[in-house]
Design a protein around this motif. Structure first.
Motif, mmCIF file in Angstrom:
data_model
loop_
_atom_site.group_PDB
_atom_site.id
_atom_site.type_symbol
_atom_site.label_atom_id
_atom_site.label_comp_id
_atom_site.label_asym_id
_atom_site.label_seq_id
_atom_site.Cartn_x
_atom_site.Cartn_y
_atom_site.Cartn_z
ATOM 1 N N LYS A 1 30.212 61.588 33.254
ATOM 2 C CA LYS A 1 31.157 61.437 32.145
ATOM 3 C C LYS A 1 30.643 60.409 31.145
ATOM 4 C CE LYS A 1 35.982 60.509 30.976
ATOM 5 N NZ LYS A 1 35.625 60.357 29.621
ATOM 6 N N ALA A 2 30.085 59.310 31.620
ATOM 7 C CA ALA A 2 29.543 58.285 30.732
ATOM 8 C C ALA A 2 28.389 58.850 29.899
ATOM 9 C CB ALA A 2 29.085 57.072 31.528
ATOM 10 N N LEU A 3 27.531 59.654 30.519
ATOM 11 C CA LEU A 3 26.418 60.281 29.787
ATOM 12 C C LEU A 3 26.931 61.273 28.743
ATOM 13 C CD1 LEU A 3 23.823 60.837 32.640
ATOM 14 C CD2 LEU A 3 23.632 59.264 30.708
ATOM 15 N N GLU A 4 27.946 62.034 29.104
ATOM 16 C CA GLU A 4 28.521 62.989 28.159
ATOM 17 C C GLU A 4 29.155 62.268 26.981
ATOM 18 O OE1 GLU A 4 31.140 65.154 30.756
ATOM 19 O OE2 GLU A 4 29.581 66.595 31.316
ATOM 20 N N ASP A 5 29.841 61.154 27.261
ATOM 21 C CA ASP A 5 30.444 60.361 26.190
ATOM 22 C C ASP A 5 29.375 59.806 25.256
ATOM 23 O OD1 ASP A 5 32.942 60.868 27.249
ATOM 24 O OD2 ASP A 5 33.148 58.898 28.209
ATOM 25 N N LYS A 6 28.281 59.326 25.825
ATOM 26 C CA LYS A 6 27.182 58.780 25.030
ATOM 27 C C LYS A 6 26.554 59.879 24.165
ATOM 28 C CE LYS A 6 24.158 55.641 23.852
ATOM 29 N NZ LYS A 6 24.503 54.491 23.051
ATOM 30 N N ALA A 7 26.353 61.063 24.743
ATOM 31 C CA ALA A 7 25.785 62.185 23.994
ATOM 32 C C ALA A 7 26.704 62.579 22.842
ATOM 33 C CB ALA A 7 25.545 63.378 24.920
ATOM 34 N N ARG A 8 28.005 62.594 23.082
ATOM 35 C CA ARG A 8 28.976 62.928 22.041
ATOM 36 C C ARG A 8 28.936 61.881 20.927
ATOM 37 N NH1 ARG A 8 33.333 62.591 24.919
ATOM 38 N NH2 ARG A 8 32.948 64.558 25.958
ATOM 39 N N GLU A 9 28.834 60.606 21.308
ATOM 40 C CA GLU A 9 28.756 59.522 20.330
ATOM 41 C C GLU A 9 27.492 59.650 19.471
ATOM 42 O OE1 GLU A 9 27.721 54.812 20.533
ATOM 43 O OE2 GLU A 9 29.131 55.570 22.027
ATOM 44 N N LEU A 10 26.364 59.954 20.102
ATOM 45 C CA LEU A 10 25.107 60.113 19.367
ATOM 46 C C LEU A 10 25.177 61.298 18.403
ATOM 47 C CD1 LEU A 10 22.523 59.330 22.182
ATOM 48 C CD2 LEU A 10 23.082 57.911 20.203
ATOM 49 N N LYS A 11 25.783 62.386 18.848
ATOM 50 C CA LYS A 11 25.909 63.563 17.989
ATOM 51 C C LYS A 11 26.803 63.254 16.794
ATOM 52 C CE LYS A 11 27.048 68.441 17.936
ATOM 53 N NZ LYS A 11 27.507 69.605 18.683
ATOM 54 N N THR A 12 27.891 62.544 17.033
ATOM 55 C CA THR A 12 28.797 62.156 15.954
ATOM 56 C C THR A 12 28.086 61.265 14.948
ATOM 57 O OG1 THR A 12 30.716 62.330 17.402
ATOM 58 C CG2 THR A 12 30.976 60.990 15.427
ATOM 59 N N ARG A 13 27.295 60.309 15.449
ATOM 60 C CA ARG A 13 26.546 59.412 14.564
ATOM 61 C C ARG A 13 25.529 60.204 13.737
ATOM 62 N NH1 ARG A 13 23.255 55.091 17.461
ATOM 63 N NH2 ARG A 13 25.291 54.623 18.320
ATOM 64 N N LYS A 14 24.864 61.162 14.367
ATOM 65 C CA LYS A 14 23.876 61.975 13.655
ATOM 66 C C LYS A 14 24.534 62.777 12.536
ATOM 67 C CE LYS A 14 20.527 65.674 14.435
ATOM 68 N NZ LYS A 14 19.921 66.559 15.441
ATOM 69 N N VAL A 15 25.669 63.381 12.824
ATOM 70 C CA VAL A 15 26.380 64.168 11.814
ATOM 71 C C VAL A 15 26.825 63.268 10.662
ATOM 72 C CG1 VAL A 15 28.498 65.496 11.387
ATOM 73 C CG2 VAL A 15 27.105 65.990 13.395
ATOM 74 N N GLN A 16 27.322 62.081 10.984
ATOM 75 C CA GLN A 16 27.753 61.143 9.954
ATOM 76 C C GLN A 16 26.571 60.721 9.082
ATOM 77 O OE1 GLN A 16 29.589 57.567 11.411
ATOM 78 N NE2 GLN A 16 29.834 56.697 9.383
ATOM 79 N N GLN A 17 25.448 60.419 9.696
ATOM 80 C CA GLN A 17 24.270 60.002 8.946
ATOM 81 C C GLN A 17 23.743 61.123 8.055
ATOM 82 O OE1 GLN A 17 21.734 58.593 12.071
ATOM 83 N NE2 GLN A 17 22.538 56.510 11.957
ATOM 84 N N LEU A 18 23.765 62.348 8.550
ATOM 85 C CA LEU A 18 23.329 63.469 7.721
ATOM 86 C C LEU A 18 24.261 63.656 6.527
ATOM 87 C CD1 LEU A 18 22.182 65.999 10.461
ATOM 88 C CD2 LEU A 18 20.740 64.763 8.841
ATOM 89 N N GLY A 19 25.556 63.469 6.745
ATOM 90 C CA GLY A 19 26.508 63.533 5.639
ATOM 91 C C GLY A 19 26.253 62.441 4.615
#
Length: 108
Positions: free
Chosen positions: A12-30
């Motif tokens: 669960k901790a790894l999944e949360d971290k992956a979700r956080e990284l994906k969110t950060r990537k999408v925000q940065q691309l925006g």
């Protein structure tokens, strides 16, 4: 006696971290789209330009786009630089084919 590992909690901790990284990537691309002014394009225009960029295998074009992108970020003041530049020491990381949309004019 050793405490048994809680694999479910670790997963669960790894999944949360992956979700956080994906969110950060999408925000940065925006942020990148906005910083380059590409947010003035329609979604179809932007998608089309990005498809061309992603499909381009010409190393010369890709290098020229990378230089233009680096010049874009170096020309911006440190205070108004997007989060993308600040978090990566001034050298924005870009996934394969996601160069600055400002270089899209040379894509054809």
């Amino acid at each position: 006696m050793r405490k048994p590992r809680d694999y479910d909690a670790e997963l669960k901790a790894l999944e949360d971290k992956a979700r956080e990284l994906k969110t950060r990537k999408v925000q940065q691309l925006g942020e990148l789209v906005i910083a380059t002014g590409a947010d003035a394009l329609t979604a179809y225009e932007l998608a089309g330009a990005l498809v061309v960029l992603a499909e381009t295998t010409d190393a010369g074009k890709r290098e020229a786009w990378a230089k233009r992108g680096a010049a874009f970020f170096q020309g911006r003041s440190r205070r108004s630089a997007p989060t993308l530049e600040r978090e990566h020491g001034g050298a924005p990381t870009q996934p394969r084919g996601a160069q600055s949309a400002s270089g899209a004019t040379g894509a054809t």
